[in-house]
Write a protein that holds these residues in place. Structure first.
Motif, short mmCIF file in Angstrom:
data_model
loop_
_atom_site.label_atom_id
_atom_site.label_comp_id
_atom_site.label_asym_id
_atom_site.label_seq_id
_atom_site.Cartn_x
_atom_site.Cartn_y
_atom_site.Cartn_z
N PRO A 288 0.75 -1.29 0.36
CA PRO A 288 0.01 0.08 -0.05
C PRO A 288 0.81 1.14 0.12
N PHE A 289 2.14 1.17 0.33
CA PHE A 289 3.13 2.29 0.36
C PHE A 289 3.49 2.76 -0.90
N ALA A 290 3.31 1.71 -1.76
CA ALA A 290 3.69 2.02 -3.18
C ALA A 290 2.67 2.67 -3.97
N GLU A 291 1.59 2.39 -3.36
CA GLU A 291 0.22 3.12 -4.13
C GLU A 291 0.28 4.61 -4.06
N ALA A 292 1.09 5.21 -2.90
CA ALA A 292 1.13 6.72 -2.71
C ALA A 292 2.06 7.29 -3.92
N HIS A 293 3.09 6.55 -4.18
CA HIS A 293 4.19 6.89 -5.29
C HIS A 293 3.84 6.21 -6.39
N LYS A 294 2.97 6.66 -7.55
CA LYS A 294 2.81 5.92 -8.82
C LYS A 294 3.89 5.83 -9.28
N ASN A 295 4.86 6.43 -9.37
CA ASN A 295 5.96 6.32 -10.41
C ASN A 295 6.78 5.10 -9.85
N ILE A 296 6.68 4.47 -8.78
CA ILE A 296 7.45 3.26 -8.23
C ILE A 296 6.46 2.12 -8.38
N GLN A 297 5.04 2.09 -8.07
CA GLN A 297 4.27 1.06 -8.20
C GLN A 297 4.30 0.20 -9.55
N ILE A 298 4.25 -1.11 -9.32
CA ILE A 298 4.23 -2.15 -10.58
C ILE A 298 2.64 -2.68 -10.61
N LYS A 299 1.80 -2.31 -11.73
CA LYS A 299 0.51 -2.72 -11.78
C LYS A 299 0.25 -3.91 -12.33
N PRO A 300 -0.70 -4.72 -12.24
CA PRO A 300 -1.07 -6.09 -12.90
C PRO A 300 -1.05 -5.82 -14.54
N ALA A 301 -0.84 -6.90 -15.33
CA ALA A 301 -0.82 -6.72 -16.68
C ALA A 301 -2.00 -6.27 -17.32
N ALA A 302 -2.12 -5.44 -18.15
CA ALA A 302 -3.47 -4.89 -19.03
C ALA A 302 -4.24 -6.33 -19.43
N GLY A 303 -5.41 -6.36 -19.04
CA GLY A 303 -6.06 -7.22 -19.60
C GLY A 303 -6.00 -8.71 -18.67
N LEU A 304 -5.55 -8.44 -17.52
CA LEU A 304 -5.28 -9.64 -16.62
C LEU A 304 -6.63 -10.40 -16.21
N ARG A 305 -6.98 -11.60 -16.41
CA ARG A 305 -8.22 -12.24 -16.03
C ARG A 305 -7.93 -13.53 -15.17
N VAL A 306 -8.74 -13.34 -14.14
CA VAL A 306 -8.40 -14.67 -13.01
C VAL A 306 -9.38 -15.55 -13.39
N VAL A 307 -8.87 -16.83 -13.62
CA VAL A 307 -9.70 -17.85 -14.29
C VAL A 307 -9.49 -19.09 -13.48
N PRO A 308 -10.50 -19.57 -12.96
CA PRO A 308 -10.49 -20.91 -12.32
C PRO A 308 -10.61 -22.16 -13.27
N ALA A 309 -9.90 -23.00 -13.02
CA ALA A 309 -9.90 -24.39 -13.82
C ALA A 309 -11.20 -24.96 -13.35
N GLN A 310 -11.69 -25.75 -14.45
CA GLN A 310 -13.02 -26.27 -14.37
C GLN A 310 -12.88 -27.78 -13.64
N LYS A 311 -11.71 -28.09 -13.39
CA LYS A 311 -11.58 -29.65 -13.13
C LYS A 311 -10.17 -29.64 -12.08
N ALA A 312 -9.84 -30.75 -11.62
CA ALA A 312 -8.70 -30.84 -11.15
C ALA A 312 -7.62 -31.57 -12.08
N ASP A 313 -6.55 -31.37 -11.78
CA ASP A 313 -5.11 -31.61 -12.78
C ASP A 313 -5.01 -31.18 -14.02
N VAL A 314 -5.22 -29.97 -13.94
CA VAL A 314 -5.14 -28.91 -15.09
C VAL A 314 -4.24 -27.71 -14.72
N SER A 315 -3.37 -27.79 -15.70
CA SER A 315 -2.41 -26.51 -15.69
C SER A 315 -2.95 -25.27 -16.17
N CYS A 316 -2.54 -24.18 -15.71
CA CYS A 316 -2.78 -22.78 -16.33
C CYS A 316 -2.37 -22.71 -17.72
N ASP A 317 -1.56 -23.20 -18.03
CA ASP A 317 -1.36 -23.21 -19.39
C ASP A 317 -2.36 -23.61 -20.16
#
Length: 128
Positions: free
Chosen positions: A10-39
């Motif tokens: 949260p300290f980086a938020e106050a200094h926008k020039n040093i904060q690293i943000k998530p990649a543009a278009g980042l989507r959080v996706v759950p796998a639909q079943k076990a034993d499946v890689s994120c690839d």
């Protein structure tokens, strides 16, 4: 001397020039079943904005490796810490001591990791 994680402190938020943000278009996706890689999970996703292919953003796990994020996507009974390249995830194998738990890690998750007892939560980003 002050050390901080430029991605999540949260300290980086106050200094926008040093904060690293998530990649543009980042989507959080759950796998639909076990034993499946994120690839595999991300390969099956398509960006809604321009129908662009997605891939697993290996450097984006820090933005989703939180209990509250997992609990938004999975019906966890609890959340805890563990080690393993397939974390963050939910343990679905009823024979496992962590059955029903969501797990976060301080380890380095890998996009190609998978486990027969867990369903992964994946950081998918546009390929282009």
């Amino acid at each position: 001397l002050i050390l901080l994680d430029r991605r999540v402190s949260p300290f980086a938020e106050a200094h926008k020039n040093i904060q690293i943000k998530p990649a543009a278009g980042l989507r959080v996706v759950p796998a639909q079943k076990a034993d499946v890689s994120c690839d595999e999970v991300c390969r099956n996703e398509v960006s809604t904005e321009d129908e662009e292919a997605m891939h697993c953003g290996g450097n984006q796990f820090d933005y989703i490796n939180y209990c509250d994020t997992l609990m938004k996507h999975f019906p966890c009974t609890r959340c805890g810490r563990d080690m393993g390249p397939d974390i963050p995830n939910m343990v679905t194998d009823q024979k496992d001591k962590n059955a029903g738990s969501c797990l976060v890690t301080e380890d380095f998750p890998r996009c190609n990791a998978h486990h027969k007892s867990t369903v992964r939560l994946c950081p998918c980003v546009p390929s282009g």
